[in-house]
Design an enzyme around this catalytic site. Structure first.
Site, PDB file in Angstrom:
ATOM      1  N   SER A 184      40.450  49.356  28.299  1.00  0.00           N
ATOM      2  CA  SER A 184      41.587  50.791  28.562  1.00  0.00           C
ATOM      3  C   SER A 184      42.787  50.898  27.525  1.00  0.00           C
ATOM      4  CB  SER A 184      41.738  51.137  29.761  1.00  0.00           C
ATOM      5  OG  SER A 184      40.541  50.829  30.873  1.00  0.00           O
TER       6      SER A 184
HETATM    7  N1  SAH Z   1      39.192  47.589  33.269  1.00  0.00           N
HETATM    8  C1  SAH Z   1      38.557  47.173  32.054  1.00  0.00           C
HETATM    9  C2  SAH Z   1      37.955  48.419  31.009  1.00  0.00           C
HETATM   10  C3  SAH Z   1      36.512  48.186  31.015  1.00  0.00           C
HETATM   11  S1  SAH Z   1      35.541  49.590  30.697  1.00  0.00           S
HETATM   12  C4  SAH Z   1      39.288  46.670  30.921  1.00  0.00           C
HETATM   13  O1  SAH Z   1      40.684  46.601  31.155  1.00  0.00           O
HETATM   14  O2  SAH Z   1      39.102  46.034  30.217  1.00  0.00           O
HETATM   15  C5  SAH Z   1      34.472  49.874  31.893  1.00  0.00           C
HETATM   16  C6  SAH Z   1      33.546  48.821  32.489  1.00  0.00           C
HETATM   17  O3  SAH Z   1      33.161  49.199  33.503  1.00  0.00           O
HETATM   18  C7  SAH Z   1      32.646  48.254  31.413  1.00  0.00           C
HETATM   19  O4  SAH Z   1      32.582  46.977  31.258  1.00  0.00           O
HETATM   20  C8  SAH Z   1      31.232  48.508  32.211  1.00  0.00           C
HETATM   21  O5  SAH Z   1      30.208  47.688  31.616  1.00  0.00           O
HETATM   22  C9  SAH Z   1      31.362  48.657  33.693  1.00  0.00           C
HETATM   23  N2  SAH Z   1      30.653  49.342  34.559  1.00  0.00           N
HETATM   24  C10 SAH Z   1      30.115  50.444  34.258  1.00  0.00           C
HETATM   25  N3  SAH Z   1      29.203  50.715  35.377  1.00  0.00           N
HETATM   26  C11 SAH Z   1      29.515  49.813  36.420  1.00  0.00           C
HETATM   27  C12 SAH Z   1      29.063  49.379  37.654  1.00  0.00           C
HETATM   28  N4  SAH Z   1      28.381  50.234  38.279  1.00  0.00           N
HETATM   29  N5  SAH Z   1      29.553  48.255  38.129  1.00  0.00           N
HETATM   30  C13 SAH Z   1      30.275  47.489  37.479  1.00  0.00           C
HETATM   31  N6  SAH Z   1      30.868  47.414  36.365  1.00  0.00           N
HETATM   32  C14 SAH Z   1      30.581  48.940  35.778  1.00  0.00           C
END
Ligand code: SAH
Length: 660
Positions: free
Chosen positions: A61
């Site tokens: 993000s």
């Molecule tokens: N907070 C993270 C942002 C990651 S993007 C950072 O700072 O890097 C969002 C993430 O959510 C992705 O890696 C995706 O694989 C995950 N995601 C999507 N659906 C999900 C679910 N149901 N359970 C766990 N993770 C999920």
């Protein structure tokens, strides 16, 4: 600058300045090394305030968003927090610095494992990673004081609400359409009821799982990996023609591709880059000398360009006495590079016997409503004073709005307000009806006046339509550019050929970009392709970094700004990775078919106009495009510098007839 200093600056400029005040969050943001959560080749972008691609097609993000969400959770040092969507682990680390315990769930095993080992090696003992479907929460550790969902779902998963302690907060992006998500904060009151607040529009990757979207939603299309070693960068390197010098570049291959085209459109990725002007001058000169092109049509005002035309073609009719290229953005046409173009055109024309073969210079844009209107009246005063009187009365309808024509648009849609549509069209019609008489005296002069009358009619409509927003006003402007070009070509006869100078966003086929595909906008490049087929040839221009002349706001002063290095997911980055300082790349007749195929899946492309806002570059200057469908060839300069803008008196001294 060391990373701690970069972080401090990022927090100051992009986080604090935009309203995040939570002391714990700011402290954490100044402390967590974001570069440690990025793939190695993106580490240099760690402190740009932008989301970046990570493994598994996911994103880390944007720092500001992480901070804003963490603040919205109203975290205290004793809180136990659940995060859904560990991704890189960055947000979890930030939360870990603010709260007591953090439980974070990631569905991709590779990401979960990688995040876990990063967090461990950075010493975050209070952050616990689980691989699984986060929409189910983490029941063994519930209840939580706060839940952060880092991916966007169609609604708030009920199991998460259940696992929230009384008084707890969930912050989550929600929207059934991935392009239209709202960031919500749901608070659970002590009595178990909830209240929801909308914190604004956001864009996150999809939340996939039992309480989210089905697998496959928003799945990224496979694209070739980027980086200097990527096959696609290699392909560009092999297929391009390097440019060692603008002046001695062999343009033979490009002329072969252009063939018998009647219209060649030359773009630019900014409105203030010297190399783009100089290269376009070089190509223009070649087209004039070797292919018989006899006009240059620019994204500039008709009356201003008409002065240049008068000068370079040595026309004789009396000119109206007013200033040229003085309105914002003056640097676009009052610069050293344009002076050189005009000087070349003049000296070329001086030795052309046949006046019909002399190269003209014309403006296609429609921002000169009042100047054009004056020019029409001035013309009629001279050739037909009776008609001038009538035209003056008709144009008077527009005179109250001279200082701000946009206000006219607003007034004109108010019911009962007199619109000026009829009168301006009447002036044009009367003028065209007298075409034969008027043109007898001086065809060029009549054409100039008629073009101004066309412009007034188009601009009147433009300002009215602009009030409604949407694609209509953009389309009208580009339609006007195209219509003007067509009138020019037919006026100069069947052998005439035009070079168009306008921004990439006008000359590249809009159907191959987000503007056309998603917003229904067309442009002069598309209209030319539709009208002339293969006889229209469009060349895009690009740069990786350097300096550029641009303003921060409309009507603001020109500044020399630094162009940020291109975005990792952009075409520009691919070109940069090719490792050739400057090149020409054939796209319509590529050196290899694979060039079109490999470059054909959409990527980001940068457009810098008269306004450049590096701080919000991704949102304000990048859009999706498919380069080989947009342009027939592409000119690349890895590092560029700003045009040399000229003060009025300097320009005057150079070419008094034009700038005086
Ligand atoms: N907070 C993270 C942002 C990651 S993007 C950072 O700072 O890097 C969002 C993430 O959510 C992705 O890696 C995706 O694989 C995950 N995601 C999507 N659906 C999900 C679910 N149901 N359970 C766990 N993770 C999920």
């Amino acid at each position: 600058m060391d990373t701690a200093e970069q972080r401090r600056r990022m927090v100051e400029r992009h986080v604090e300045a935009r309203g995040v005040h939570h002391a714990g969050v700011l402290k954490a943001m100044r402390h967590v090394p974001r570069e440690a959560f990025l793939p190695a080749h993106l580490a240099e972008f760690a402190y740009e305030d932008t989301p970046l691609p990570i493994e598994e097609g996911q994103t880390i993000s944007q720092p500001f968003i992480v901070a804003a969400m963490a603040e919205a959770l109203e975290l205290g040092p004793e809180d136990r927090v659940l995060e859904i969507g560990t991704g890189s682990g960055y947000a979890a680390a930030v939360l870990g610095e603010v709260a007591r315990e953090v439980y974070t769930v990631e569905r991709h095993r590779s990401l979960a494992e990688q995040a876990e080992s990063r967090l461990k090696s950075l010493g975050y003992r209070n952050v616990h990673v689980l691989c699984g479907d986060g929409t189910l929460g983490w029941p063994e550790q519930a209840p939580f004081d706060a839940i952060l969902v880092s991916a966007g779902g169609p609604n708030v998963p009920s199991l998460l609400l259940e696992q929230l302690a009384p008084g707890g907060r969930i912050v989550i992006p929600v929207g059934s359409d991935l392009r239209d998500q709202r960031l919500l904060r749901v608070t659970k009151k002590p009595d178990g009821t909830t209240s929801t607040e909308d914190l604004g529009g956001v864009r996150f990757v999809p939340l996939i799982g039992a309480g989210g979207f089905p697998e496959g939603v928003g799945a990224p299309k496979p694209t070739t990996p980027a980086g200097p070693a990527s096959p696609i960068a290699h392909l560009i390197r092999e297929a391009c023609q390097p440019i060692t010098g603008i002046d001695d570049l062999d343009l033979g291959p490009l002329l072969d591709q252009i063939g018998d085209a009647r219209v060649v459109l030359l773009g630019e990725a900014t409105h203030g880059t010297s190399e783009f002007y100089r290269m376009r001058t070089r190509i223009t000169a070649e087209l004039v000398m070797r292919r018989g092109f006899n006009m240059v049509a620019i994204e500039g005002d008709w009356p201003d360009a008409a002065r240049v035309d008068h000068h370079v073609r040595g026309l004789k009719f009396p000119l109206r006495d007013d200033l040229t290229f003085t309105r914002f953005p003056a640097w676009m046409w009052r610069n050293r590079e344009v002076v050189e173009l005009i000087t070349w055109l003049k000296s070329h024309n001086e030795v052309v016997e046949d006046p019909r073969r002399r190269v003209g210079f014309h403006g296609l844009d429609l921002y000169s409503l009042y100047k054009s209107l004056d020019a029409v009246l001035h013309y009629l005063d001279d050739v037909d004073p009776k008609a001038a009187k009538i035209a003056r009365e008709r144009y008077a309808c527009l005179s109250p709005w001279e200082r701000d024509p946009a206000l006219y648009g607003r007034a004109a849609i108010t019911e009962g307000y007199a619109r000026c549509e009829r009168p301006v069209v009447d002036v044009l019609r009367d003028l065209l009806e007298h075409r034969l008489d008027y043109a007898k005296a001086d065809g060029d002069r009549f054409f100039d006046a008629a073009s101004n009358a066309h412009l007034v009619a188009a601009a009147e409509e433009y300002y009215r339509v602009m009030y409604y927003g949407g694609p209509a006003s953009w389309n009208l402007r580009d339609q006007h550019m195209f219509d003007t070009l067509e009138r020019l070509l037919s006026f100069r006869g069947p052998d005439s050929k035009a070079v168009v100078w306008a921004h990439n966003s006008h000359v590249g086929d809009a159907r191959a970009t987000e503007m056309g595909a998603a917003r229904g906008e067309h442009n002069i490049g598309q209209l030319c392709r539709q009208a002339f087929g293969d006889e229209a040839f469009s060349i895009g221009f690009g740069t990786h970094t350097g300096t550029v002349a641009a303003a921060t706001d409309w009507d603001g002063p020109m500044q020399i700004k630094r162009v940020r290095p291109s975005h990792p997911a952009s075409y520009e980055r691919l070109c940069h990775d090719a490792g050739v300082a400057a090149f020409l790349l054939a796209l319509r007749y590529p050196a290899r078919d694979s060039v079109r195929e490999e470059l054909g899946s959409p990527r980001l492309e940068r457009a810098i106009g008269v306004i450049y806002r590096p701080e919000t570059e991704l949102q304000s200057h990048y859009f999706q495009a498919a380069l080989p469908w947009q342009f027939d060839a592409y000119v690349w300069f890895n590092e560029t510098r700003a045009v040399e803008a000229l003060e009025l008196d300097v320009a005057r001294a150079e070419i008094p007839h034009v700038y005086g």
